[in-house]
Design a protein around this motif. Structure first.
Motif, PDB file in Angstrom:
ATOM      1  N   UNK A 154       0.981  -1.177  -0.066  1.00  0.00           N
ATOM      2  CA  UNK A 154       0.108  -0.146   0.081  1.00  0.00           C
ATOM      3  C   UNK A 154       0.805   1.405  -0.134  1.00  0.00           C
ATOM      4  N   UNK A 155       1.465   1.623  -1.143  1.00  0.00           N
ATOM      5  CA  UNK A 155       2.521   2.344  -1.298  1.00  0.00           C
ATOM      6  C   UNK A 155       2.064   4.110  -0.661  1.00  0.00           C
ATOM      7  N   UNK A 156       0.972   4.244  -0.977  1.00  0.00           N
ATOM      8  CA  UNK A 156       0.509   5.565  -0.580  1.00  0.00           C
ATOM      9  C   UNK A 156      -0.352   5.743   0.706  1.00  0.00           C
ATOM     10  N   UNK A 157      -0.646   4.501   1.052  1.00  0.00           N
ATOM     11  CA  UNK A 157      -1.548   4.411   2.359  1.00  0.00           C
ATOM     12  C   UNK A 157      -3.009   4.612   2.012  1.00  0.00           C
ATOM     13  N   UNK A 158      -3.486   4.525   0.907  1.00  0.00           N
ATOM     14  CA  UNK A 158      -4.718   4.742   0.177  1.00  0.00           C
ATOM     15  C   UNK A 158      -5.280   3.192  -0.208  1.00  0.00           C
ATOM     16  N   UNK A 159      -4.839   2.422  -0.627  1.00  0.00           N
ATOM     17  CA  UNK A 159      -5.108   1.301  -1.053  1.00  0.00           C
ATOM     18  C   UNK A 159      -6.261   0.454  -0.439  1.00  0.00           C
ATOM     19  N   UNK A 160      -5.888   0.410   0.901  1.00  0.00           N
ATOM     20  CA  UNK A 160      -6.911  -0.345   1.757  1.00  0.00           C
ATOM     21  C   UNK A 160      -8.466   0.398   1.638  1.00  0.00           C
ATOM     22  N   UNK A 161      -8.316   1.684   1.454  1.00  0.00           N
ATOM     23  CA  UNK A 161      -9.706   2.137   1.397  1.00  0.00           C
ATOM     24  C   UNK A 161     -10.486   2.116   0.231  1.00  0.00           C
ATOM     25  N   UNK A 162      -9.765   1.490  -0.775  1.00  0.00           N
ATOM     26  CA  UNK A 162     -10.384   1.332  -1.986  1.00  0.00           C
ATOM     27  C   UNK A 162     -10.817   0.138  -2.444  1.00  0.00           C
ATOM     28  N   UNK A 163     -11.056  -0.851  -1.209  1.00  0.00           N
ATOM     29  CA  UNK A 163     -11.456  -2.171  -1.207  1.00  0.00           C
ATOM     30  C   UNK A 163     -12.982  -2.083  -0.606  1.00  0.00           C
ATOM     31  N   UNK A 164     -13.698  -3.316  -1.065  1.00  0.00           N
ATOM     32  CA  UNK A 164     -14.991  -3.441  -0.416  1.00  0.00           C
ATOM     33  C   UNK A 164     -14.684  -4.674   0.784  1.00  0.00           C
ATOM     34  N   UNK A 165     -13.824  -4.858   0.977  1.00  0.00           N
ATOM     35  CA  UNK A 165     -13.318  -5.882   2.023  1.00  0.00           C
ATOM     36  C   UNK A 165     -13.713  -5.633   3.367  1.00  0.00           C
ATOM     37  N   UNK A 166     -14.317  -6.173   4.212  1.00  0.00           N
ATOM     38  CA  UNK A 166     -14.359  -5.981   5.764  1.00  0.00           C
ATOM     39  C   UNK A 166     -13.690  -6.757   6.471  1.00  0.00           C
ATOM     40  N   UNK A 167     -13.167  -6.247   7.523  1.00  0.00           N
ATOM     41  CA  UNK A 167     -12.451  -7.158   8.624  1.00  0.00           C
ATOM     42  C   UNK A 167     -12.787  -7.170  10.013  1.00  0.00           C
ATOM     43  N   UNK A 168     -12.836  -8.461  10.611  1.00  0.00           N
ATOM     44  CA  UNK A 168     -13.238  -8.510  11.914  1.00  0.00           C
ATOM     45  C   UNK A 168     -12.407  -7.951  12.970  1.00  0.00           C
ATOM     46  N   UNK A 169     -11.231  -7.681  12.875  1.00  0.00           N
ATOM     47  CA  UNK A 169     -10.284  -6.983  13.671  1.00  0.00           C
ATOM     48  C   UNK A 169      -9.200  -6.233  12.853  1.00  0.00           C
ATOM     49  N   UNK A 170      -8.972  -5.001  13.211  1.00  0.00           N
ATOM     50  CA  UNK A 170      -8.072  -4.071  12.522  1.00  0.00           C
ATOM     51  C   UNK A 170      -7.073  -3.743  13.473  1.00  0.00           C
TER      52      UNK A 170
END
Length: 275
Positions: free
Chosen positions: A108-124
């Protein structure tokens, strides 16, 4: 954060966390067994409770470094997605977990890629990460709102308490131990330049020290602001504070006696936003 600022952050990560970088050197939560065990135990307990309740746990670990706490999550029974801005650290993680289908590694080179996904996680998990994010309140708000799954959790550790709310004795101890550590590392001048910029209230997107030690310029991380963001979205939100320093000797003495300068937040059971 502007695109130019994100590019500077990316460059700083690749430079500061380059080939052969040792994350342990400047990381109290990795240098000191007591801190490391506290964090590992909290991660293990949260994942174990989730697995017992739901049968599985999908973890997103932002800024995984070289995978110390990734291993903790795996041992607790989770499937883990890890992100890294630093290209060398990403390559290290990809190689380390290439044969483990429970781990997904993202650059995630610019720190934004994770916000562009529809994935949901049980723990961050954000371990020693928030203080590196210039717009951390917006980033955390997006994570809590869009990335944490229903009934999911968020766990942070190892960020500096907001300086204006710390006791003067805590700040003096933190600054003193910081400079002792800088002197031992042979880069005291960098630490002095960064502190001088903080006194002037300035921040430079092109200065590596200001990017990897952004909290020094910004006066720490506002833990109360993060708590305010989390409370409407989680059933329980708990703040944990403790003393942390790079110095092994001072940590041994100060862990139980010195004023607290570091915090973690455990937010449990994501709920729907109030209307």
């Amino acid at each position: 954060m502007s695109s130019d600022a994100r590019h500077s952050v990316e460059k700083s990560q690749d430079s500061y966390h380059g080939e052969g970088h040792d994350y342990v050197v400047g990381s109290p939560h990795l240098r000191h067994a007591s801190l490391m065990q506290t964090i590992a135990s909290e991660i293990t307990d949260v994942i174990a409770e989730r697995v017992a309740r739901a049968g599985s746990c999908r973890v997103l670990e932002i800024g995984a470094g070289h995978g110390t706490f990734t291993d903790t999550s795996l041992e607790a029974g989770a499937e883990v997605t890890v992100t890294e801005m630093s290209a060398p650290s990403y390559k290290h993680l990809a190689e380390r977990y290439r044969d483990d289908d429970r781990v997904t590694v993202i650059h995630d080179s610019d720190g934004r890629r994770i916000f562009e996904t529809d994935s949901k996680f049980d723990l961050i998990l954000l371990i020693s990460v928030i203080h590196h994010i210039p717009d951390y309140e917006d980033a955390l708000a997006s994570l809590m709102r869009d990335v944490v799954a229903a009934d999911g959790d968020l766990l942070t550790f190892q960020d500096p308490l907001w300086y204006p709310r710390q006791r003067k004795s805590a700040r003096a101890l933190s600054v003193g131990s910081y400079f002792v550590w800088r002197l031992a590392q042979g880069n005291l001048r960098q630490g002095l330049r960064t502190r001088f910029r903080r006194l002037r209230g300035t921040y430079d997107d092109t200065e590596i020290a200001d990017l990897v030690e952004y909290h020094v310029v910004r006066q720490g991380v506002d833990e109360e602001a993060i708590m305010r963001l989390a409370r409407p979205l989680f059933e329980t939100v708990q703040l944990t504070t403790y003393f942390s320093t790079q110095s092994i000797a001072m940590q041994r003495v100060g862990g139980a006696r010195f004023p607290h300068n570091t915090f973690g937040i455990t937010a449990r059971r994501r709920v729907d936003q109030p209307t």
